[in-house]
Design a protein around this motif. Structure first.
Motif, PDB file in Angstrom:
ATOM      1  N   ASP A 404      10.739  -3.265  -9.887  1.00 15.99           N
ATOM      2  CA  ASP A 404       9.560  -4.131  -9.760  1.00 15.99           C
ATOM      3  C   ASP A 404       9.123  -4.243  -8.308  1.00 15.99           C
ATOM      4  O   ASP A 404       7.930  -4.220  -7.992  1.00 15.99           O
ATOM      5  N   GLU A 405      10.102  -4.386  -7.422  1.00 17.94           N
ATOM      6  CA  GLU A 405       9.781  -4.510  -5.992  1.00 17.94           C
ATOM      7  C   GLU A 405       9.111  -3.214  -5.503  1.00 17.94           C
ATOM      8  O   GLU A 405       8.112  -3.256  -4.770  1.00 17.94           O
ATOM      9  N   ARG A 408       5.568  -3.027  -6.794  1.00 21.03           N
ATOM     10  CA  ARG A 408       4.720  -4.018  -6.113  1.00 21.03           C
ATOM     11  C   ARG A 408       4.342  -3.519  -4.716  1.00 21.03           C
ATOM     12  O   ARG A 408       3.175  -3.562  -4.321  1.00 21.03           O
ATOM     13  N   ASN A 411       1.805  -0.572  -4.870  1.00 16.00           N
ATOM     14  CA  ASN A 411       0.429  -0.922  -5.244  1.00 16.00           C
ATOM     15  C   ASN A 411      -0.255  -1.881  -4.267  1.00 16.00           C
ATOM     16  O   ASN A 411      -1.443  -2.160  -4.413  1.00 16.00           O
ATOM     17  N   ASP A 412       0.483  -2.353  -3.272  1.00 13.69           N
ATOM     18  CA  ASP A 412      -0.072  -3.355  -2.366  1.00 13.69           C
ATOM     19  C   ASP A 412      -0.913  -2.684  -1.273  1.00 13.69           C
ATOM     20  O   ASP A 412      -0.558  -2.683  -0.086  1.00 13.69           O
TER      21      ASP A 412
END
Ligand code: NAP
Length: 486
Positions: A404-405, A408, A411-412
């Motif tokens: 998940d990290e 994230r 996509n940031d």
């Protein structure tokens, strides 16, 4: 005369308008520099806005006849272009290296890649399909035809001086569009040479017009606002792309935008590390890092970080930096002093925030615009290079703990061109691929570019796709005829 001189002197340097080579208004010229030495190679015509309008006049005048040319004939010209590029790859590659800097072997790779767009679209030219449909009420019929959009304006960057143009010219020619192309001011020679070659391949006068200028905005804006061109296709930075979309809005031009990237490369602990290191080298170092697809941020799962960093550093350490014309050189110069200074600033910022240079980390000595191949470890998430395109031979490594990290962080960003993913877990590969917000994903491989595949980005990396079976759609309009059978 040296081979380098011969190749430069055999390259046209004037504007190509309506099938004729001509000087710019007032005989103005623009210097082309070798980024490996900082010296001038030759001068090319420096077009004025009036020259730009003359090029558009020529494209508009040639449009109707070109659209009516049989698709097979258009395809044969593209096929012949592919053959000529392949036959003359050595000369074309050397010319490209002289103006752009990349090693000759990489320039040859780009010539092959560019030529492949002509072969691909030679085959697509004869497959422009339409449709025939019975209306839902059973009475009428729908005929659907696809026709050329019309005269196109094409603008390309310096990092792939031939391929970025080929990716637009190939489908435009196949679809029956005429065009005005403006290559980057720093690398005009490859495009001028290509125009000469396409003429030899049989392309009629006025279909492809080439203008070179130091004043890209001043020359192109009037053409975009003119109203006679029907499409704008741009490859370059997001910043200029936004501006061009605004200008194109005035005439509601169709636009294709291939813009900047900030590619994440994710290495999971279950990955094949040999493949991951090979992939990272390719994704990072193709074109010396000066690629929109370059891995800009490398996120590695904590348990394999040390091993991955050691192997990547060994590979980067083995690279030979030098003038692209010399034997055995792996990494050429950056395009100019501005780009070299930008790379330096981004690395200095990361180091000031706690990153460690495992290798490199500074400007290389000597003339030309060289930067050392660099691996940065422990790059904090706040470093500027996590958000900005590096466009240089710098591999920043940041560890992550969970999937998940990683997703994230990947996509940031406002960009969404490509991401790379290394894992041997098929379920994870598909799950993460679905979550990554990019137009393309390299799964266990460090390259995605292929003329037979749809290249393009989402978010602020662009609009539309180039290549693949959809590439020609960007140059075709759909017209539907409602047929009354009563
Ligand atoms: P750039 O500064 O945006 O320039 C690209 C082209 O636009 C050049 O021909 C340039 O001419 C021209 N241009 C500049 N200002 C203009 C204006 N106001 N009006 C019309 N044209 C204008 O980009 P670059 O530095 O050459 O190229 C690097 C960028 O391209 C990176 O961001 C990279 O990611 C992106 N890129 C994207 C792709 C993709 O497929 N997505 C592929 C390759 C590169 P001058 O050279 O004369 O300034």
């Amino acid at each position: 005369m040296s081979r380098e001189r011969e190749v430069v002197e055999a390259c046209p340097t004037e504007l190509f308008i309506g099938g004729k080579w001509q000087a710019a208004e007032g005989g103005k010229t623009l210097a082309v520099e070798d980024p490996a030495t900082g010296t001038t190679i030759c001068d090319v015509a420096d077009a004025s806005p009036a020259d730009g309008l003359a090029a558009l006049d020529a494209a508009v005048a040639a449009q109707a006849e070109w659209a009516a040319t049989p698709p097979r004939d258009r395809g044969e010209i593209l096929r012949r272009t592919y053959e000529l590029m392949t036959e003359r790859a050595d000369e074309l590659a050397l010319l490209m290296t002289l103006e752009m800097g990349k090693p000759v072997a990489e320039s040859k790779g780009e010539i092959a890649y560019a030529a492949e767009f002509f072969r691909w679209f030679a085959e697509e030219a004869v497959r422009i399909e339409g449709g025939y449909q019975i209306a839902p009420n059973g009475k009428g019929r729908f005929l659907v035809m696809r026709q050329p959009v019309g005269p196109c304006l094409l603008i390309t960057p310096w990092n792939f001086p031939a391929a970025m143009g080929a990716r637009k010219i190939g489908p435009a020619v196949a679809a029956g569009c005429t065009m005005v192309i403006k290559p980057a001011g720093q690398t005009p020679l490859s495009m001028l040479k290509l125009a000469e070659l396409m003429t030899e391949a049989g392309l009629p006068a006025g279909v492809l017009n080439v203008i070179t200028t130091h004043d890209a905005g001043g020359v192109m804006e009037p053409l975009i606002r003119d109203g006679r061109a029907r499409k704008l296709s741009f490859t370059g930075s997001t910043q200029i792309g936004r501006k061009l979309i605004e200008q194109a809005a005035g005439q509601v031009l169709r636009t294709s935008m291939e813009l900047g990237g900030n590619a994440p490369l994710l290495v999971f602990a279950d990955a094949d590390l040999d493949k991951a290191v090979d992939g990272a080298m390719l994704a990072k170092m193709r074109n010396g890092g000066e690629a929109c697809t370059a891995a800009n941020r490398i996120y590695v799962q904590a348990p394999v970080m040390d091993e991955f960093a050691t192997r990547l550093t060994q590979r980067m350490d083995a690279l030979k930096v030098g003038r692209g014309t010399e034997d055995g050189v792996d990494v050429g110069p950056l395009i100019d002093a501005t780009q070299r200074d930008k790379v330096k600033d981004l690395v200095d910022d990361a180091v000031a925030q706690g990153a460690r240079a495992l290798i490199g980390g500074s400007v290389a000595e000597g003339n030309g615009y060289f930067y050392q191949p660099t691996v940065l470890a422990d790059v904090p998430y706040s470093a500027r290079l996590q958000k900005e395109e590096i466009f240089g031979p710098v591999a920043p490594l940041t560890p992550f703990e969970t999937e998940d990290e990683a997703v994230r962080m990947a996509n940031d960003t406002e960009y969404g061109l490509v991401s790379y993913l290394f894992t041997n877990d098929l379920t994870r590969a598909l799950r993460v691929s679905e979550k990554l917000e990019t137009g393309m994903i390299g799964l266990n491989q460090g390259i995605v570019s292929n003329p037979a595949a749809p290249f393009g980005g989402v978010k602020q990396s662009g609009l539309g796709r180039e290549g693949g079976t959809v590439g020609i759609d960007e140059y075709l309009e759909i017209k539907y005829v409602a047929v009354n059978l009563d």
